[in-house]
Motif scaffolding. Structure first.
Motif, PDB file in Angstrom:
ATOM      1  N   ASP A  63      27.419  20.931  45.137  1.00 43.27           N
ATOM      2  CA  ASP A  63      25.977  21.114  45.321  1.00 43.27           C
ATOM      3  C   ASP A  63      25.420  21.598  43.991  1.00 43.27           C
ATOM      4  OD1 ASP A  63      23.387  21.796  45.913  1.00 43.27           O
ATOM      5  OD2 ASP A  63      23.861  22.775  47.807  1.00 43.27           O
ATOM      6  N   THR A  64      24.721  20.713  43.307  1.00 49.63           N
ATOM      7  CA  THR A  64      24.223  21.018  41.965  1.00 49.63           C
ATOM      8  C   THR A  64      23.008  21.927  41.976  1.00 49.63           C
ATOM      9  OG1 THR A  64      22.733  19.112  41.973  1.00 49.63           O
ATOM     10  CG2 THR A  64      24.998  18.744  41.195  1.00 49.63           C
ATOM     11  N   GLY A  65      22.395  22.099  43.134  1.00 46.90           N
ATOM     12  CA  GLY A  65      21.148  22.854  43.207  1.00 46.90           C
ATOM     13  C   GLY A  65      19.929  21.968  43.055  1.00 46.90           C
ATOM     14  N   VAL A  88      32.101  23.417  49.821  1.00 51.12           N
ATOM     15  CA  VAL A  88      31.043  23.177  48.845  1.00 51.12           C
ATOM     16  C   VAL A  88      31.218  24.099  47.639  1.00 51.12           C
ATOM     17  CG1 VAL A  88      28.550  23.137  48.436  1.00 51.12           C
ATOM     18  CG2 VAL A  88      29.458  22.483  50.684  1.00 51.12           C
ATOM     19  N   TYR A  89      31.183  23.501  46.460  1.00 51.91           N
ATOM     20  CA  TYR A  89      31.258  24.259  45.209  1.00 51.91           C
ATOM     21  C   TYR A  89      29.895  24.229  44.536  1.00 51.91           C
ATOM     22  CZ  TYR A  89      36.346  24.356  45.493  1.00 51.91           C
ATOM     23  OH  TYR A  89      37.641  24.580  45.892  1.00 51.91           O
ATOM     24  N   TYR A  90      29.505  25.368  43.985  1.00 52.07           N
ATOM     25  CA  TYR A  90      28.213  25.508  43.320  1.00 52.07           C
ATOM     26  C   TYR A  90      28.434  25.825  41.842  1.00 52.07           C
ATOM     27  CZ  TYR A  90      26.437  25.905  48.087  1.00 52.07           C
ATOM     28  OH  TYR A  90      26.141  25.655  49.400  1.00 52.07           O
ATOM     29  N   ARG A  93      26.137  30.866  38.455  1.00 53.64           N
ATOM     30  CA  ARG A  93      24.748  31.313  38.326  1.00 53.64           C
ATOM     31  C   ARG A  93      24.372  31.585  36.872  1.00 53.64           C
ATOM     32  NH1 ARG A  93      22.579  36.163  37.659  1.00 53.64           N
ATOM     33  NH2 ARG A  93      24.555  37.234  38.093  1.00 53.64           N
ATOM     34  N   ARG A 122      26.298  21.775  36.054  1.00 57.88           N
ATOM     35  CA  ARG A 122      26.076  21.617  37.492  1.00 57.88           C
ATOM     36  C   ARG A 122      27.163  20.798  38.199  1.00 57.88           C
ATOM     37  NH1 ARG A 122      20.913  23.261  38.902  1.00 57.88           N
ATOM     38  NH2 ARG A 122      19.414  23.476  37.192  1.00 57.88           N
ATOM     39  N   LYS A 123      27.935  20.002  37.441  1.00 60.14           N
ATOM     40  CA  LYS A 123      28.907  19.119  38.088  1.00 60.14           C
ATOM     41  C   LYS A 123      30.318  19.237  37.520  1.00 60.14           C
ATOM     42  CE  LYS A 123      26.913  15.020  39.296  1.00 60.14           C
ATOM     43  NZ  LYS A 123      26.218  13.727  39.077  1.00 60.14           N
ATOM     44  N   PRO A 126      32.079  22.900  37.944  1.00 56.96           N
ATOM     45  CA  PRO A 126      32.476  23.147  39.332  1.00 56.96           C
ATOM     46  C   PRO A 126      33.613  22.222  39.784  1.00 56.96           C
ATOM     47  CG  PRO A 126      30.096  23.143  39.155  1.00 56.96           C
ATOM     48  CD  PRO A 126      30.624  22.660  37.846  1.00 56.96           C
ATOM     49  N   CYS A 201      21.406  13.694  41.723  1.00 55.88           N
ATOM     50  CA  CYS A 201      20.390  14.738  41.795  1.00 55.88           C
ATOM     51  C   CYS A 201      19.002  14.097  41.934  1.00 55.88           C
ATOM     52  CB  CYS A 201      20.431  15.606  40.546  1.00 55.88           C
ATOM     53  SG  CYS A 201      21.930  16.615  40.399  1.00 55.88           S
TER      54      CYS A 201
END
Length: 233
Positions: A63-65, A88-90, A93, A122-123, A126, A201
């Motif tokens: 989950d890239t946000g 799910v991996y994020y 932060r 983001r990808k 993770p 995304c």
């Protein structure tokens, strides 16, 4: 894995269906095979193949946000239908905050370098965490998807992540895939019916136009090879 063993495994997998190949991988690498799903049509087929055989292959997603709401809703529907939990991996932060500080919230539009930095945070990072400690990475890649993927094999060594990569649908056609989805009532993203063939995304994906390549909707403002780095050679 030694070269001879790799060749033997490749020959065995070439003779098997996608479902039987996944079962073989699960048997040969117990507890060490994982499947990364982006919830695309190909990945939904593989999720169905794993779930229908109750194979011990961990399914995970990134989950890239910045995903479409439809993608997240599909994740929930998929878990419910197949009675399974998709891990799910994020992104980290601190890395996201630093990235946005450096290039801005949508700075990926400004240069290929910025876009690749965003994809890495983001990808790619993770993914590396998700693959750590495992021996086989199952993907939904198909040869038809792009020129870069057309050169990939059913099973190969992923140097970047130091792991075997198994692509059970590598020789499947688009029509074969969609026929399987219809026959087995596999849940899929409603955006596919609106011209979104390859979905990533939200800010980086658009519907394709008639006659355009399936990957044309990804990072449409670039002239690059349309890859985020997850499957870089």
């Amino acid at each position: 894995m030694q070269k001879k063993n790799m060749q033997d495994l490749e020959q065995r997998l070439e003779q098997l269906t996608a479902g039987d190949g996944l079962a073989l991988i699960a048997d040969l690498f117990p507890g060490k095979a994982v499947f990364s799903t982006s919830l695309g049509q190909e990945d939904q087929v593989i999720t169905q193949l794993i779930a229908s055989q109750n194979l011990p292959i961990q399914i995970f997603s990134l989950d890239t946000g910045r995903l479409f709401p439809e993608t997240l809703e599909l994740l929930a529907r998929t878990e419910s239908k197949y009675k399974t939990r998709i891990k799910v991996y994020y992104p980290e932060r601190e890395s996201v905050e630093s990235l946005v500080t450096d290039i801005g919230i949508n700075g990926f539009y400004e240069s290929v370098e910025n876009r690749k930095s965003c994809c890495y945070v983001r990808k790619v990072e993770p993914l590396k965490r998700a693959l750590a400690g495992n021996e086989v990475w199952v993907t939904g890649l198909r040869a038809e998807q792009s020129a870069n993927r057309n050169s990939m094999k059913r099973i190969e060594w992923d140097e970047a992540n130091q792991i075997l990569k198994y692509n059970p649908l590598m020789d499947w056609s688009f029509d074969q895939m969609t026929a399987y989805i219809e026959e087995h009532k596999v849940p899929y993203n409603p955006l596919h019916d609106k011209g979104f063939i390859s979905i990533g995304c939200a800010p980086c994906t658009r519907a394709i136009l008639p006659g355009e390549d399936a990957r044309a909707g990804r990072w449409w403002w670039e002239e690059s090879k349309k890859e985020c780095g997850l499957h870089a050679k």
